[in-house]
Scaffold this motif. Sequence first.
Motif, PDB file in Angstrom:
ATOM      1  N   MET A 145       0.844  -1.192   0.000  1.00  0.00           N
ATOM      2  CA  MET A 145       0.000   0.000   0.000  1.00  0.00           C
ATOM      3  C   MET A 145       0.879   1.240   0.000  1.00  0.00           C
ATOM      4  SD  MET A 145      -3.100  -0.929   2.541  1.00  0.00           S
ATOM      5  CE  MET A 145      -4.111  -2.354   2.229  1.00  0.00           C
ATOM      6  N   ASP A 146       0.480   2.221  -0.783  1.00  0.00           N
ATOM      7  CA  ASP A 146       1.187   3.495  -0.851  1.00  0.00           C
ATOM      8  C   ASP A 146       0.564   4.427   0.186  1.00  0.00           C
ATOM      9  OD1 ASP A 146       2.366   5.900  -1.439  1.00  0.00           O
ATOM     10  OD2 ASP A 146       1.943   5.825  -3.596  1.00  0.00           O
ATOM     11  N   PHE A 147       1.130   4.432   1.382  1.00  0.00           N
ATOM     12  CA  PHE A 147       0.554   5.225   2.460  1.00  0.00           C
ATOM     13  C   PHE A 147       0.705   6.722   2.224  1.00  0.00           C
ATOM     14  CE2 PHE A 147       1.060   1.074   4.516  1.00  0.00           C
ATOM     15  CZ  PHE A 147      -0.233   0.906   4.971  1.00  0.00           C
ATOM     16  N   VAL A 148       1.681   7.129   1.421  1.00  0.00           N
ATOM     17  CA  VAL A 148       1.796   8.548   1.055  1.00  0.00           C
ATOM     18  C   VAL A 148       0.566   8.945   0.242  1.00  0.00           C
ATOM     19  CG1 VAL A 148       3.123  10.238  -0.272  1.00  0.00           C
ATOM     20  CG2 VAL A 148       4.316   8.544   1.137  1.00  0.00           C
ATOM     21  N   GLN A 149       0.197   8.123  -0.745  1.00  0.00           N
ATOM     22  CA  GLN A 149      -0.970   8.433  -1.577  1.00  0.00           C
ATOM     23  C   GLN A 149      -2.264   8.362  -0.771  1.00  0.00           C
ATOM     24  OE1 GLN A 149      -0.653   9.639  -4.717  1.00  0.00           O
ATOM     25  NE2 GLN A 149      -2.795  10.149  -4.403  1.00  0.00           N
ATOM     26  N   ILE A 150      -2.363   7.391   0.129  1.00  0.00           N
ATOM     27  CA  ILE A 150      -3.548   7.295   0.987  1.00  0.00           C
ATOM     28  C   ILE A 150      -3.673   8.566   1.824  1.00  0.00           C
ATOM     29  CG2 ILE A 150      -4.562   6.066   2.958  1.00  0.00           C
ATOM     30  CD1 ILE A 150      -3.302   3.487   1.750  1.00  0.00           C
ATOM     31  N   TYR A 151      -2.553   9.059   2.354  1.00  0.00           N
ATOM     32  CA  TYR A 151      -2.545  10.290   3.157  1.00  0.00           C
ATOM     33  C   TYR A 151      -2.974  11.485   2.303  1.00  0.00           C
ATOM     34  CZ  TYR A 151      -0.830  14.038   6.156  1.00  0.00           C
ATOM     35  OH  TYR A 151      -0.739  15.173   6.914  1.00  0.00           O
ATOM     36  N   ARG A 152      -2.419  11.597   1.108  1.00  0.00           N
ATOM     37  CA  ARG A 152      -2.788  12.716   0.211  1.00  0.00           C
ATOM     38  C   ARG A 152      -4.267  12.665  -0.153  1.00  0.00           C
ATOM     39  NH1 ARG A 152       2.470  12.128  -3.617  1.00  0.00           N
ATOM     40  NH2 ARG A 152       3.895  13.330  -2.326  1.00  0.00           N
ATOM     41  N   ASN A 153      -4.771  11.460  -0.437  1.00  0.00           N
ATOM     42  CA  ASN A 153      -6.192  11.325  -0.781  1.00  0.00           C
ATOM     43  C   ASN A 153      -7.075  11.758   0.384  1.00  0.00           C
ATOM     44  OD1 ASN A 153      -5.453  10.331  -3.271  1.00  0.00           O
ATOM     45  ND2 ASN A 153      -5.892   8.196  -2.768  1.00  0.00           N
ATOM     46  N   GLU A 154      -6.680  11.404   1.596  1.00  0.00           N
ATOM     47  CA  GLU A 154      -7.464  11.786   2.776  1.00  0.00           C
ATOM     48  C   GLU A 154      -7.435  13.301   2.973  1.00  0.00           C
ATOM     49  OE1 GLU A 154      -9.936  11.524   6.089  1.00  0.00           O
ATOM     50  OE2 GLU A 154      -9.594  10.187   4.400  1.00  0.00           O
ATOM     51  N   LEU A 155      -6.281  13.936   2.768  1.00  0.00           N
ATOM     52  CA  LEU A 155      -6.201  15.396   2.873  1.00  0.00           C
ATOM     53  C   LEU A 155      -7.099  16.061   1.828  1.00  0.00           C
ATOM     54  CD1 LEU A 155      -2.405  16.147   3.469  1.00  0.00           C
ATOM     55  CD2 LEU A 155      -4.267  16.223   5.127  1.00  0.00           C
ATOM     56  N   ALA A 156      -7.068  15.554   0.605  1.00  0.00           N
ATOM     57  CA  ALA A 156      -7.904  16.113  -0.468  1.00  0.00           C
ATOM     58  C   ALA A 156      -9.379  15.929  -0.144  1.00  0.00           C
ATOM     59  CB  ALA A 156      -7.556  15.457  -1.800  1.00  0.00           C
ATOM     60  N   ARG A 157      -9.735  14.761   0.399  1.00  0.00           N
ATOM     61  CA  ARG A 157     -11.136  14.507   0.751  1.00  0.00           C
ATOM     62  C   ARG A 157     -11.596  15.470   1.843  1.00  0.00           C
ATOM     63  NH1 ARG A 157     -14.173  12.577   4.429  1.00  0.00           N
ATOM     64  NH2 ARG A 157     -12.476  12.004   5.827  1.00  0.00           N
ATOM     65  N   ARG A 158     -10.744  15.703   2.836  1.00  0.00           N
ATOM     66  CA  ARG A 158     -11.100  16.624   3.925  1.00  0.00           C
ATOM     67  C   ARG A 158     -11.221  18.055   3.430  1.00  0.00           C
ATOM     68  NH1 ARG A 158      -7.788  14.554   9.277  1.00  0.00           N
ATOM     69  NH2 ARG A 158      -8.657  12.461   9.265  1.00  0.00           N
ATOM     70  N   GLN A 159     -10.333  18.455   2.519  1.00  0.00           N
ATOM     71  CA  GLN A 159     -10.409  19.806   1.956  1.00  0.00           C
ATOM     72  C   GLN A 159     -11.681  19.989   1.151  1.00  0.00           C
ATOM     73  OE1 GLN A 159      -6.715  20.248  -0.151  1.00  0.00           O
ATOM     74  NE2 GLN A 159      -5.637  21.024   1.662  1.00  0.00           N
ATOM     75  N   ALA A 160     -12.043  18.972   0.363  1.00  0.00           N
ATOM     76  CA  ALA A 160     -13.263  19.038  -0.441  1.00  0.00           C
ATOM     77  C   ALA A 160     -14.497  19.099   0.464  1.00  0.00           C
ATOM     78  CB  ALA A 160     -13.344  17.846  -1.380  1.00  0.00           C
ATOM     79  N   ALA A 161     -14.458  18.351   1.551  1.00  0.00           N
ATOM     80  CA  ALA A 161     -15.591  18.364   2.489  1.00  0.00           C
ATOM     81  C   ALA A 161     -15.704  19.704   3.204  1.00  0.00           C
ATOM     82  CB  ALA A 161     -15.448  17.235   3.501  1.00  0.00           C
TER      83      ALA A 161
END
Length: 166
Positions: A145-161
Amino acid sequence: MSENGSGTDEQAAPQQAPQVQMNVLGQFVRDLSFENLMAQRGVTGEVTPNISVQVSLDAKKRAQDHQYEVLIKLNIDNKSKDSGDALFALELEYVGIFHVQGVPEDQMHPFLMIECPRMLFPFLRRIVSDVTRDGGFPALNLDNMDFVQIYRNELARRQAAAQPTQ
């Protein structure tokens, strides 16, 4: 050295960054659920699996100094490609307790959400493999698993929310 040979220089030695220290103090399964839905329904014959893996991460400070709890939550669904019938469902919450020092405060959150899960992942992978095999299926060996990408996706999801809808 200064000209007078006293050894005191007007320029001080550059300040060294603190050494990062990380120790895994413990790790454990907080919650585990596995359902062999195929066997419960009595499905027989050949099926082509379609496996879906969802990962979520969480981290929080513990009461003790420099200690953090990091949670990896997996939801794995395996459905038949042909019929869409569920074959198995696995839910796993895996926790690591870490002692972390020397990480600047502004970098602590990414460190906890990337480096700590990276340390836990091989153990989590083994549990998933054993549980699926013991549950009557071929062992499911999770890809890295690419935990860097998972982290970035979570940040983007939170920003969008957090964006106000217009």
